[in-house]
Design a protein around this motif. Sequence first.
Motif, PDB file in Angstrom:
ATOM      1  N   LEU A   1       0.217  -1.234   0.057  1.00 32.15           N
ATOM      2  CA  LEU A   1       0.068   0.005  -0.039  1.00 32.15           C
ATOM      3  C   LEU A   1       0.909   1.093   0.043  1.00 32.15           C
ATOM      4  O   LEU A   1       0.265   2.598  -0.113  1.00 32.15           O
ATOM      5  CB  LEU A   1      -1.309  -0.017   1.020  1.00 32.15           C
ATOM      6  CG  LEU A   1      -2.249  -0.320   0.893  1.00 32.15           C
ATOM      7  CD1 LEU A   1      -2.739  -0.278   2.519  1.00 32.15           C
ATOM      8  CD2 LEU A   1      -2.920   0.570   0.235  1.00 32.15           C
ATOM      9  N   ALA A   2       2.418   1.238   0.150  1.00 36.53           N
ATOM     10  CA  ALA A   2       3.117   2.501   0.616  1.00 36.53           C
ATOM     11  C   ALA A   2       3.554   2.866  -1.226  1.00 36.53           C
ATOM     12  O   ALA A   2       3.369   3.682  -0.861  1.00 36.53           O
ATOM     13  CB  ALA A   2       4.094   2.319   1.411  1.00 36.53           C
ATOM     14  N   ARG A   3       3.416   1.332  -1.670  1.00 28.96           N
ATOM     15  CA  ARG A   3       4.052   1.849  -2.398  1.00 28.96           C
ATOM     16  C   ARG A   3       3.022   1.921  -3.725  1.00 28.96           C
ATOM     17  O   ARG A   3       2.856   2.097  -4.925  1.00 28.96           O
ATOM     18  CB  ARG A   3       4.667   0.473  -3.639  1.00 28.96           C
ATOM     19  CG  ARG A   3       6.105   0.195  -2.585  1.00 28.96           C
ATOM     20  CD  ARG A   3       7.073  -0.913  -3.535  1.00 28.96           C
ATOM     21  NE  ARG A   3       5.676  -1.852  -3.452  1.00 28.96           N
ATOM     22  CZ  ARG A   3       6.105  -3.135  -2.579  1.00 28.96           C
ATOM     23  NH1 ARG A   3       6.627  -3.261  -1.642  1.00 28.96           N
ATOM     24  NH2 ARG A   3       5.199  -4.160  -3.142  1.00 28.96           N
ATOM     25  N   ASN A   4       1.545   1.893  -3.007  1.00 28.98           N
ATOM     26  CA  ASN A   4       0.563   1.781  -4.299  1.00 28.98           C
ATOM     27  C   ASN A   4      -0.701   3.129  -3.699  1.00 28.98           C
ATOM     28  O   ASN A   4      -1.542   2.223  -2.943  1.00 28.98           O
ATOM     29  CB  ASN A   4       0.121   0.533  -4.708  1.00 28.98           C
ATOM     30  CG  ASN A   4       0.826  -0.273  -5.484  1.00 28.98           C
ATOM     31  OD1 ASN A   4       1.017  -0.170  -6.382  1.00 28.98           O
ATOM     32  ND2 ASN A   4       1.687  -0.729  -4.944  1.00 28.98           N
ATOM     33  N   THR A   5      -0.787   3.733  -3.812  1.00 28.83           N
ATOM     34  CA  THR A   5      -1.521   5.111  -2.816  1.00 28.83           C
ATOM     35  C   THR A   5      -2.878   4.915  -3.151  1.00 28.83           C
ATOM     36  O   THR A   5      -2.422   5.957  -4.379  1.00 28.83           O
ATOM     37  CB  THR A   5      -0.472   6.149  -1.958  1.00 28.83           C
ATOM     38  OG1 THR A   5      -0.266   6.364  -2.863  1.00 28.83           O
ATOM     39  CG2 THR A   5       0.169   5.516  -1.151  1.00 28.83           C
ATOM     40  N   PRO A   6      -3.770   4.784  -3.041  1.00 26.83           N
ATOM     41  CA  PRO A   6      -4.750   5.126  -3.051  1.00 26.83           C
ATOM     42  C   PRO A   6      -5.795   6.365  -3.022  1.00 26.83           C
ATOM     43  O   PRO A   6      -5.212   6.293  -1.691  1.00 26.83           O
ATOM     44  CB  PRO A   6      -6.139   3.974  -2.401  1.00 26.83           C
ATOM     45  CG  PRO A   6      -5.359   3.564  -1.251  1.00 26.83           C
ATOM     46  CD  PRO A   6      -3.929   4.097  -1.607  1.00 26.83           C
TER      47      PRO A   6
END
Lengths: 126, 278
Positions: free
Chosen positions: B44-49
């Motif tokens: 999630l830290a690399r893919n922040t929605p």
Amino acid sequence: MAEKPIPGTPVFTGESAKKGYALNKMCYSLNEAKNREAFLANEDAYCDSFGMTEEQKAAIRARSVEALIAAGGNAYYLAKFAGIFHLNMQDIGAQQTGVSVDEFKAKLKAYARFNDDVNAGKVPHV
Amino acid sequence: MSKVIGSVSTSHVPAIGNAIAKRLQQDPYWKPFFDGFIPVREWLARNTPDVVVVVYNDHGLNFFLDKMPTFAIGAAASYGSEDEGWGIPTVPPLAGDVDLSWAIIEGVVKDEFDVTTCQEMLVDHAVTIPLQLLWPAGPPPVRIVPIAVNTVQHPLPSAARCLKFGQSIGRAIAAYGPALKILVLSTGGLSHQLEGGRAGFINPEFDALCLNALINDPEKLTGYTTHQIVELAGSQGSEVLNWIVGRGIVQGETREVLRNYHIPISNTASAVQVLEPV
């Protein structure tokens, strides 16, 4: 068309929803703290205010999950009733399957032997 | 245009909420479950929605049997929670994304999914606990669109219908103008059963089949009737329908980033699976 029954598995159908409506509505009302207090203050009167049947009231008095399900109760709403008495799902599972809570927990834990296979993408034969 | 960056699918057992409140993450019973979310948060830290579309089932907080929608979509600016009757910890209201909600509603109705729309909606542990697992430090830094599936009262929507519903939501997101990054969060399952003589039923074989099929063969799951899903996954294992909707939202092929399957959490075969589009 009626489906083939699944042993030990009540399916909450339209028929159950109709039969259990008053019981489930009472349980649903327990979402609110003031209703939980009213239930605890006078259980019978509170159940009567929802028009619950004698079968449903007896099942409530007996704290019997099996009887509550038979009277049309739905697990998701009954959980709110169980919550008042601080019963968790292992207590309820043990009660329904006729084993001690420790035996019920041990049965659940025994399935942990499949964790590694599933995590490795394998489909274990159970 | 908005884009689905991936999906996180996870169990939502109420006991998890109590374990969070009591800070039991390092407790031997809970550690294997909570540790499974460390790599999820790294992803999630690399893919922040910007927005999380949460597919879940209500457990009798917002919906009762008086009005039971098969599919309901929240269209509120804010979503509250309550203690659900047994004292589960509540969280501050969650922010909604009203414009995206309506874009999804318009898209799915055009596709003949005649959903219930909710401008006021309480969300229960099936929404709040998974968000706490993803953002344990505090309020999630995202807006949400909650989508509720009836897994309570039969007849339930079929697995085939759930997959198509998800695909329709996915198309609505892809056609939505603002450049938002959308995470799909599907919650519930996997196999478990609370009631009856078969209470405590768990089926790792069917769970494994579902986890494998969800990656790139979700159609395989549409071959099961909801009655067969109850038989194979347990009464409440039918919550896997939420995962099937969620998989439909992520269009096309996916790569499995990670999974953590762990038995038991309460009476449930818990699982978390992260998929990203390829």
